[in-house]
Write a protein that holds these residues in place. Structure first.
Motif, PDB file in Angstrom:
ATOM      1  N   GLN A 136      -3.457   8.024  -2.337  1.00 58.21           N
ATOM      2  CA  GLN A 136      -4.928   7.691  -2.511  1.00 58.21           C
ATOM      3  C   GLN A 136      -5.926   7.271  -1.400  1.00 58.21           C
ATOM      4  OE1 GLN A 136      -2.479   6.391  -5.288  1.00 58.21           O
ATOM      5  NE2 GLN A 136      -2.754   8.633  -5.814  1.00 58.21           N
ATOM      6  N   GLN A 137      -5.176   6.873  -0.284  1.00 60.89           N
ATOM      7  CA  GLN A 137      -5.749   6.147   0.917  1.00 60.89           C
ATOM      8  C   GLN A 137      -6.300   6.980   2.005  1.00 60.89           C
ATOM      9  OE1 GLN A 137      -5.991   2.862   0.267  1.00 60.89           O
ATOM     10  NE2 GLN A 137      -4.599   2.833  -1.658  1.00 60.89           N
ATOM     11  N   LEU A 138      -7.275   6.485   2.786  1.00 58.64           N
ATOM     12  CA  LEU A 138      -7.240   6.982   3.882  1.00 58.64           C
ATOM     13  C   LEU A 138      -6.587   6.244   5.053  1.00 58.64           C
ATOM     14  CD1 LEU A 138     -11.355   7.058   4.011  1.00 58.64           C
ATOM     15  CD2 LEU A 138      -9.635   8.961   3.592  1.00 58.64           C
ATOM     16  N   VAL A 139      -5.874   7.113   5.820  1.00 57.96           N
ATOM     17  CA  VAL A 139      -4.957   6.322   6.955  1.00 57.96           C
ATOM     18  C   VAL A 139      -5.776   6.862   8.253  1.00 57.96           C
ATOM     19  CG1 VAL A 139      -2.610   6.122   8.035  1.00 57.96           C
ATOM     20  CG2 VAL A 139      -3.010   6.752   5.580  1.00 57.96           C
ATOM     21  N   ARG A 140      -6.181   5.262   8.759  1.00 60.58           N
ATOM     22  CA  ARG A 140      -6.589   5.412  10.217  1.00 60.58           C
ATOM     23  C   ARG A 140      -5.844   4.873  11.364  1.00 60.58           C
ATOM     24  NH1 ARG A 140     -12.365   6.345   8.860  1.00 60.58           N
ATOM     25  NH2 ARG A 140     -12.796   5.870   7.046  1.00 60.58           N
ATOM     26  N   PRO A 141      -6.033   5.482  12.515  1.00 59.18           N
ATOM     27  CA  PRO A 141      -5.378   4.572  13.845  1.00 59.18           C
ATOM     28  C   PRO A 141      -6.070   3.210  13.793  1.00 59.18           C
ATOM     29  CG  PRO A 141      -6.671   6.452  14.541  1.00 59.18           C
ATOM     30  CD  PRO A 141      -6.764   6.699  13.030  1.00 59.18           C
TER      31      PRO A 141
ATOM     32  N   VAL B 164       0.876  -1.179  -0.062  1.00 61.64           N
ATOM     33  CA  VAL B 164      -0.086   0.188   0.002  1.00 61.64           C
ATOM     34  C   VAL B 164       0.736   1.369  -0.030  1.00 61.64           C
ATOM     35  CG1 VAL B 164      -0.274   0.551   2.730  1.00 61.64           C
ATOM     36  CG2 VAL B 164      -2.076   0.895   0.917  1.00 61.64           C
ATOM     37  N   LYS B 165       2.174   1.189   0.196  1.00 58.54           N
ATOM     38  CA  LYS B 165       3.140   2.234   0.397  1.00 58.54           C
ATOM     39  C   LYS B 165       3.002   3.025  -0.626  1.00 58.54           C
ATOM     40  CE  LYS B 165       6.838   1.699   2.664  1.00 58.54           C
ATOM     41  NZ  LYS B 165       8.370   1.279   2.836  1.00 58.54           N
TER      42      LYS B 165
ATOM     43  N   ASN C  47      -8.999   1.944   1.011  1.00 58.16           N
ATOM     44  CA  ASN C  47      -9.458   2.857  -0.126  1.00 58.16           C
ATOM     45  C   ASN C  47     -10.284   3.907   0.112  1.00 58.16           C
ATOM     46  OD1 ASN C  47      -7.641   1.657  -1.693  1.00 58.16           O
ATOM     47  ND2 ASN C  47      -9.060   0.670  -3.135  1.00 58.16           N
ATOM     48  N   TYR C  48     -10.257   4.948  -0.374  1.00 57.83           N
ATOM     49  CA  TYR C  48     -11.150   6.110  -0.327  1.00 57.83           C
ATOM     50  C   TYR C  48     -12.388   6.015  -1.173  1.00 57.83           C
ATOM     51  CZ  TYR C  48     -13.558  10.583  -0.504  1.00 57.83           C
ATOM     52  OH  TYR C  48     -14.498  11.794  -0.430  1.00 57.83           O
ATOM     53  N   VAL C  49     -13.365   5.828  -0.711  1.00 61.34           N
ATOM     54  CA  VAL C  49     -14.962   5.712  -1.556  1.00 61.34           C
ATOM     55  C   VAL C  49     -15.599   7.056  -1.369  1.00 61.34           C
ATOM     56  CG1 VAL C  49     -17.032   4.482  -1.710  1.00 61.34           C
ATOM     57  CG2 VAL C  49     -15.046   3.234  -0.820  1.00 61.34           C
ATOM     58  N   PRO C  50     -15.699   7.664  -2.672  1.00 61.25           N
ATOM     59  CA  PRO C  50     -16.265   9.096  -2.683  1.00 61.25           C
ATOM     60  C   PRO C  50     -17.777   8.712  -2.171  1.00 61.25           C
ATOM     61  CG  PRO C  50     -15.006   8.559  -4.712  1.00 61.25           C
ATOM     62  CD  PRO C  50     -15.177   7.289  -3.913  1.00 61.25           C
ATOM     63  N   TYR C  51     -18.112   9.657  -1.285  1.00 60.83           N
ATOM     64  CA  TYR C  51     -19.576   9.665  -0.811  1.00 60.83           C
ATOM     65  C   TYR C  51     -20.570   9.986  -1.996  1.00 60.83           C
ATOM     66  CZ  TYR C  51     -17.538  10.182   3.878  1.00 60.83           C
ATOM     67  OH  TYR C  51     -16.790  10.025   4.917  1.00 60.83           O
ATOM     68  N   ALA C  52     -21.500   9.047  -1.861  1.00 62.16           N
ATOM     69  CA  ALA C  52     -22.763   9.467  -2.798  1.00 62.16           C
ATOM     70  C   ALA C  52     -23.326  10.827  -2.379  1.00 62.16           C
ATOM     71  CB  ALA C  52     -23.924   8.217  -2.672  1.00 62.16           C
ATOM     72  N   GLN C  53     -23.871  11.603  -3.383  1.00 61.53           N
ATOM     73  CA  GLN C  53     -24.509  12.884  -3.200  1.00 61.53           C
ATOM     74  C   GLN C  53     -26.159  12.908  -3.117  1.00 61.53           C
ATOM     75  OE1 GLN C  53     -22.071  15.998  -3.355  1.00 61.53           O
ATOM     76  NE2 GLN C  53     -20.806  14.160  -2.820  1.00 61.53           N
ATOM     77  N   THR C  54     -26.627  13.189  -2.318  1.00 58.31           N
ATOM     78  CA  THR C  54     -28.042  13.428  -2.060  1.00 58.31           C
ATOM     79  C   THR C  54     -28.518  14.769  -1.996  1.00 58.31           C
ATOM     80  OG1 THR C  54     -29.846  12.133  -0.950  1.00 58.31           O
ATOM     81  CG2 THR C  54     -28.211  13.429   0.260  1.00 58.31           C
TER      82      THR C  54
ATOM     83  N   LEU D  83      -6.433  10.755   8.153  1.00 59.51           N
ATOM     84  CA  LEU D  83      -5.808  11.355   7.290  1.00 59.51           C
ATOM     85  C   LEU D  83      -6.278  11.021   5.853  1.00 59.51           C
ATOM     86  CD1 LEU D  83      -2.207  11.502   8.859  1.00 59.51           C
ATOM     87  CD2 LEU D  83      -4.034  13.174   9.130  1.00 59.51           C
ATOM     88  N   TYR D  84      -6.699  12.211   5.064  1.00 60.38           N
ATOM     89  CA  TYR D  84      -7.081  12.073   3.608  1.00 60.38           C
ATOM     90  C   TYR D  84      -6.037  11.901   2.742  1.00 60.38           C
ATOM     91  CZ  TYR D  84     -11.870  11.963   5.417  1.00 60.38           C
ATOM     92  OH  TYR D  84     -12.919  11.726   6.270  1.00 60.38           O
ATOM     93  N   GLY D  85      -5.324  10.900   2.251  1.00 57.38           N
ATOM     94  CA  GLY D  85      -4.318  10.959   1.384  1.00 57.38           C
ATOM     95  C   GLY D  85      -4.177  12.182   0.100  1.00 57.38           C
ATOM     96  N   PRO D  86      -5.482  12.055  -0.281  1.00 51.87           N
ATOM     97  CA  PRO D  86      -5.595  12.644  -1.712  1.00 51.87           C
ATOM     98  C   PRO D  86      -5.537  14.225  -1.374  1.00 51.87           C
ATOM     99  CG  PRO D  86      -7.447  11.048  -1.804  1.00 51.87           C
ATOM    100  CD  PRO D  86      -6.681  11.147  -0.411  1.00 51.87           C
ATOM    101  N   THR D  87      -5.685  14.811   0.047  1.00 48.66           N
ATOM    102  CA  THR D  87      -5.630  16.308   0.301  1.00 48.66           C
ATOM    103  C   THR D  87      -4.562  16.695   0.907  1.00 48.66           C
ATOM    104  OG1 THR D  87      -6.580  15.876   2.486  1.00 48.66           O
ATOM    105  CG2 THR D  87      -8.213  15.923   0.795  1.00 48.66           C
ATOM    106  N   LEU D  88      -3.398  15.609   1.171  1.00 48.72           N
ATOM    107  CA  LEU D  88      -2.151  16.219   1.828  1.00 48.72           C
ATOM    108  C   LEU D  88      -1.233  16.275   0.778  1.00 48.72           C
ATOM    109  CD1 LEU D  88      -1.699  12.986   4.411  1.00 48.72           C
ATOM    110  CD2 LEU D  88      -2.484  15.345   4.847  1.00 48.72           C
TER     111      LEU D  88
END
Length: 861
Positions: free
Chosen positions: A390-395, A384-385, A436-443, A408-413
């Motif tokens: 492109q990843q979310l990194v969680r504790p 994954v390194k 993996n970051y799954v983009p939120y659906a829009q409602t 931490l949201y990798g795409p924004t760093l």
């Protein structure tokens, strides 16, 4: 036709025009996000077409309904506590007017996947606390289980009652760009939100009654009933043949979701208890009540595992129950959920669930998690390194709030931050999990008078039936981001939507109101009054009376300064003494007879000082205390009562503060504003006392509230008379007038005695007349009555009544008016009554709140 001009098929022309106007405001969604509103070809999805066709109102009507929704939330006092909010933790619950709509076909697939996941997690727990096959075969790394603080070693080999570990589960779901649902997180310790789910439904369904009925939205009540029935059935196994007693365990009023815990307890018909309400005796759990200790056989808990028992878990916890673990091991209580389930909330577990499903269920996982890598596995970290951006990194493990615990949201760093993050993970890889970051659906959301699209996440709940089966609550809590690309988090300012699940069959018409009640259940439905609840009620009564007395004192001060005649010095000295003893001014303030202007200015400033910064615990302070006691009693009070008490605080502060603190503003001008605020407050306090008298069940808690009010009234009114008696203030007509106003007895006195301002008449009406509700004799009589009706405890009533005269006040009018001994007799009587009030308060606390008796005298079965 453009994508923003969408057909409504058979919808009326008015609805078509309305929808086209709304949709023209909703921006189009790119291919990276699923669009809950539109089909890929730009047409409106059938669920929303159906909803718009039943709207039956112009575009602007949504704003009106949003206003009604906001107003209802404020009236019901629906709140959400934000720990880091400045100026107080509570803020109104955020709910949007439009629902989230899930089609019947979507829900059926989602429901199957959730039930399979719930079954899998239950199997994992049985194995981990049993034979531990999944650890021996390395299907789940031991470090993720035994190295996680949510795994409780002291419960290894302990099987919960009925073998049920998970009674309720919550899954946070996101819909990917292709429309498939993914699991982002799972809550296994104490899932929150069911109270908000029902509150959202009650509000939003009433705003769109036609659409709600016509669209076959599935109801929620039977799921809530199953939760209670399952717990009761399991708890019956340790209830010894008696109807099991259940309760909802809350961390307390400062927890972020306290409102919904209180709401849920009321809806389910369960007492709301805190850790301090519970006690362990002989490996059994008891609730401390005013009747004594009553057994508890089941707890629906909202407290995380490590806080539950300070003896064996987190030693610094003040929220838990010492010895609870031993009760669990002895099989004498059902906990929903069982202790030790917290390790399943680690995001790293998601990566191992597909293999666990194959091994334990023999099935492929139907509802997948976002692709997950636990960096504690060297191969996973190396894989994954390269894609860290492109990843979310969680504790991986729980940690204290702070930078080290953030997702931490990798795409924004930026590149430098990614390099730092990679170094941090390399130093301690097991502490991090990548997903993996799954983009939120829009409602669609109606906000700022227009339709906007927001990222949405859906929390759904699965409830055990106690026999291995599951029911998924047909709905849930949809959370949305406040910005297009913002995080979906209530703590970070997100909002919520009611979730409508459509059904192709008949709507479940079950109601939480029972169809029939067994006779043996009736006694159980008379819920016990916990000692904490009783103490809050006791102090609510005292704060109510204290506010009223301080209000009358403040009015007396302002009125005395406003009269044309020169105030009598004895009256000024008496009022000065009462101002200090009743908290209107801090100790050391020059008296009215020495510096009236200073005294009045200090008193006016202290009236609105809710924090007692000057050392004067005046009206605003006690109003706030009264409101806090009401907040702690949400499960017992009508929403209108708590709303009224909150309104009193805000109204008084705004009205009394209108003149500010400018020294240049004349006292007379500020006095007028404060007097208007006091008059308004007097009306509100009358409504509060009326609700306490006529709109509350007369159980032991209500009687203790009444006793608390009478204790405060006895001490306060006896102190009023004593101050004026000591100063000889009755030698001047002003003294009579002020005291009669303080006792709210002016009209009665004048009707009986006109202007015969004589001491015997005053003593007869204010001291000995039992028909006058403000007289000391009437207060004592009411106290004797209520104390005699309190729950029987060993010697309790006798000990309490011993502080009061056996009959009347134990003295006659002739003795009080005797020319030689009368003055001393009055002084002695008032001293005795003040002392009796304080002693009664202490003794009531010892008998009913502290539970200081020996064990065998406390247990009620």
């Amino acid at each position: 036709m453009s994508a923003n001009q969408l057909p409504l098929n058979d919808a009326p022309a008015a609805a078509l025009a309305c929808v086209e106007s709304m949709l023209s405001q909703a921006h189009l969604i790119d291919g990276e996000h699923y669009d809950e509103l539109r089909e890929p070809d730009g047409s409106v999805r059938p669920t929303w077409t159906d909803f718009w066709s039943h709207l039956g109102a112009p575009l602007q009507d949504l704003s009106r309904r949003q206003h009604l929704l906001t107003q209802q939330i404020q009236e019901d006092g629906v709140t959400y506590n934000v720990y880091n909010a400045t100026g107080g933790p509570s803020r109104p619950w955020s709910l949007e007017v439009l629902p989230m709509i899930v089609s019947a076909s979507d829900w059926q697939a989602l429901e199957r996947g959730v039930m399979q996941r719930a079954t899998l997690l239950e199997r994992v727990l049985r194995d981990v606390y049993g034979e531990q096959r999944v650890l021996h075969e390395a299907l789940l790394p031991a470090a993720l289980v035994q190295g996680h603080p949510g795994y409780i070693r002291g419960l290894q080999g302990v099987r919960p009652i009925g073998g049920v570990y998970l009674h309720m589960l919550a899954f946070d779901l996101v819909r990917g760009p292709d429309g498939a649902w993914w699991v982002a997180a799972q809550r296994t310790q104490a899932p929150s939100g069911l109270g908000y789910v029902m509150q959202n439904r009650l509000i939003v369904s009433r705003l769109f009654p036609d659409a709600y009925r016509a669209m076959n939205v599935q109801h929620l009540a039977s799921s809530y009933r199953q939760l209670v029935d399952t717990m009761a059935a399991l708890a019956a196994q340790c209830a010894g043949g008696e109807p099991p007693r259940l309760a909802l365990w809350t961390p307390g009023p400062y927890n972020e979701t306290y409102f919904e815990q209180a709401y849920l307890a009321r809806y389910l018909g369960l007492p709301l208890v805190e850790g301090g309400d519970l006690i362990v005796r002989d490996e059994h759990l008891f609730l401390k009540t005013v009747q004594g200790l009553e057994p508890i056989h089941g707890l629906l808990r909202r407290l995380d595992d490590d806080y539950c028992d300070p003896l064996e878990l987190r030693v610094d916890s003040t929220l838990g129950v010492p010895g609870l673990m031993q009760v669990v091991r002895a099989g004498n209580v059902v906990l929903a959920n069982a202790l030790g389930t917290g390790f399943l909330e680690s995001p790293a577990v998601h990566g191992f669930l597909p293999a666990l499903s194959e091994a334990l269920l023999g099935e492929s996982l139907q509802l997948p998690s976002a692709p997950t890598w636990w960096c504690g596995e060297a191969a996973a970290w190396e894989a994954v390194k390269p894609t860290l951006a492109q990843q979310l990194v969680r504790p991986t493990y729980p940690c204290r709030p702070g930078p080290e615990c953030e997702t931490l949201y990798g795409p924004t760093l930026p590149a430098s931050s990614l390099k730092t993050l990679e170094a941090r993970i390399s130093q301690n890889p097991s502490a991090f999990t990548a997903q993996n970051y799954v983009p939120y659906a829009q409602t669609p959301v109606w906000t700022e008078d227009q339709l906007q699209m927001r990222g949405a996440s859906l929390r759904v709940y699965a409830l055990s039936d106690g026999h291995g089966g599951w029911r998924v609550v047909p709905g849930g809590m949809t959370r949305i981001a406040t910005r297009d690309d913002g995080p979906v988090s209530m703590q970070l300012g997100g909002s919520s939507l009611d979730t409508w699940v459509l059904t192709e069959g008949a709507v479940d018409a079950f109601s939480m109101l029972p169809q029939s009640v067994r006779l043996e259940e009736l006694a159980q439905r008379q819920r016990p009054v916990s000692s904490r609840t009783a103490e809050n009620l006791f102090w609510m009564g005292r704060y109510t009376e204290r506010c009223e007395q301080q209000l009358r004192l403040a009015q007396a001060l302002i009125n005395l300064r406003a009269i044309d005649d020169e105030p009598d010095e004895a009256v000024l000295r008496a009022l000065s003494a009462l101002g200090i003893t009743n908290g209107l001014v801090p100790p050391g303030t020059p008296g009215l007879d020495r510096s009236g202007r200073v005294f009045e200015r200090v008193a006016l400033e202290a009236l609105i000082d809710a924090d007692a910064k000057q050392g004067a615990f005046s009206l605003a302070f006690n109003l706030s205390a009264l409101s806090r006691s009401a907040e702690a009693l949400r499960e017992r009070l009508l929403p209108s009562q708590t709303r009224l008490m909150r309104t009193m605080v805000s109204d008084f502060q705004s009205m009394a503060s209108a003149g500010g603190h400018d020294e240049a503003v004349p006292i007379s001008a500020r006095s007028g504003e404060v007097m208007a605020a006091l008059d308004h407050l007097a009306i509100q306090l009358s409504a509060v006392t009326g609700a306490q008298t006529d709109r509350m069940t007369r159980d032991a808690g209500w009687r203790l509230m009444s006793v608390g009010r009478m204790v405060e009234r006895l001490v306060g009114y006896a102190s009023f008379l004593r101050a004026f008696w000591r100063e000889g203030a009755f030698q001047h007509p002003q003294g009579f007038d002020v005291v009669l106003d303080l006792f709210d007895s002016t009209i009665t006195f004048r009707a009986r005695f006109q202007r015969r301002l004589e001491v015997p008449a005053m003593l007869a009406l204010l001291v000995l007349d039992e028909t006058n509700p403000r007289s000391l004799a009437c207060v004592v009589r009411r106290m004797r009555t209520e104390l005699g009706k309190l729950p029987a405890r060993t010697g309790a009533q006798d000990d309490l009544l011993a502080w009061l005269p056996y009959e009347g006040l134990g003295v006659t009018l002739e003795e009080l008016c005797d020319p030689q001994a009368g003055h001393k007799a009055v002084q002695s009587l008032l001293d005795r009554l003040v002392e009796a009030g304080w002693k009664l308060s202490d003794e009531i606390g010892r008998q009913y709140f502290a539970h200081a008796e020996p064990n065998d005298s406390m247990v009620s079965t």
